[in-house]
Scaffold this active site. Structure first.
Site, short mmCIF file in Angstrom:
data_model
loop_
_atom_site.label_atom_id
_atom_site.label_comp_id
_atom_site.label_asym_id
_atom_site.label_seq_id
_atom_site.Cartn_x
_atom_site.Cartn_y
_atom_site.Cartn_z
N ASP A 101 -6.20 -2.66 0.92
CA ASP A 101 -5.61 -3.99 1.05
C ASP A 101 -5.87 -4.73 -0.25
OD1 ASP A 101 -4.67 -3.66 3.66
OD2 ASP A 101 -6.55 -4.34 4.54
N ASP A 143 1.56 -3.76 5.46
CA ASP A 143 1.32 -4.78 6.49
C ASP A 143 2.45 -5.80 6.53
OD1 ASP A 143 -1.16 -3.56 7.00
OD2 ASP A 143 -2.21 -4.87 5.60
#
Length: 161
Positions: free
Chosen positions: A125, A139
Site C-alpha cells: 500500500d 483498492d
C-alpha cells in the site's frame, strides 16, 4: 460475405473481452505503481506527494485497510469465491448494460492484490491520506468496482416513470 459482415458478435464474448481489457489495464497500472514504490521508497518511509497526499511504503497482510491481518487461506478462499460468483453472473447476464465495467474493476483489483499476497506474503500500500489507512490502485479499483456494480444493479433503469 455480406452475412458475415452483418453478424453481431456473441454478447458473452464481447462482455468478457471488455472486462478483460479493464482487468489488464488495472493490473498493469497497479503492479507498475507498486513496483515503483517498492523500489523507490524504503518500507516505513513517507514522502510528500501532493498537499494532503503522501506516498508511503506499507506492507499489509490484511484485506481492506489491514482487517483480517494474517487471514491467509480464509482471505484467499473468500476472494476466489467472490470472483467466481461475479464472473458467473457476467456469464449469465452478458447483455446487462455496463456489467463488464464493475466486473473488470473488481477482478482486476482483486487479482492485483492477490498477486502481491501470493508473491510477497503481503500487499504493498502506498497512497496515504490524512486520518485514513494507506491503500493502492487495486483498492481504488475495488472501491469503484463496488460502486459501479451497485449502480449497474440498482441504478436508474432508463425508464421514464
Amino acid at each position: 460475405m455480406a452475412v458475415l459482415a452483418n453478424a453481431s458478435p456473441n454478447p458473452r464474448v464481447a462482455a468478457f473481452a471488455r472486462a478483460g481489457l479493464v482487468i489488464v489495464g488495472v493490473l498493469a497500472f497497479d503492479q507498475l505503481t507498486k513496483h515503483t514504490i517498492a523500489t523507490g521508497i524504503a518500507a516505513g518511509e513517507q514522502r510528500r506527494f501532493l498537499p494532503g497526499i503522501n506516498l508511503v511504503h506499507v506492507r499489509n497482510t490484511g484485506v481492506a485497510f489491514g482487517v483480517f491481518s494474517g487471514g491467509g487461506a480464509l482471505v484467499l478462499v473468500f476472494t476466489l469465491l467472490a470472483l467466481a460468483l461475479l464472473i458467473g453472473y457476467l456469464a449469465l447476464r452478458p447483455t446487462r448494460p455496463a456489467l463488464w465495467i464493475p466486473t473488470g474493476l473488481l477482478v482486476g483489483g482483486a487479482l492485483g492484490n492477490l498477486i502481491d499476497r501470493l508473491g510477497n506474503g503481503a500487499v504493498t500500500d502506498f497512497i496515504k491520506l490524512p486520518l485514513w489507512p494507506a491503500f493502492n490502485i487495486a483498492d481504488i479499483s475495488i472501491t469503484f468496482g463496488v460502486l459501479a456494480l451497485l449502480w449497474v444493479l440498482e441504478g436508474p433503469s432508463g425508464d421514464a416513470g
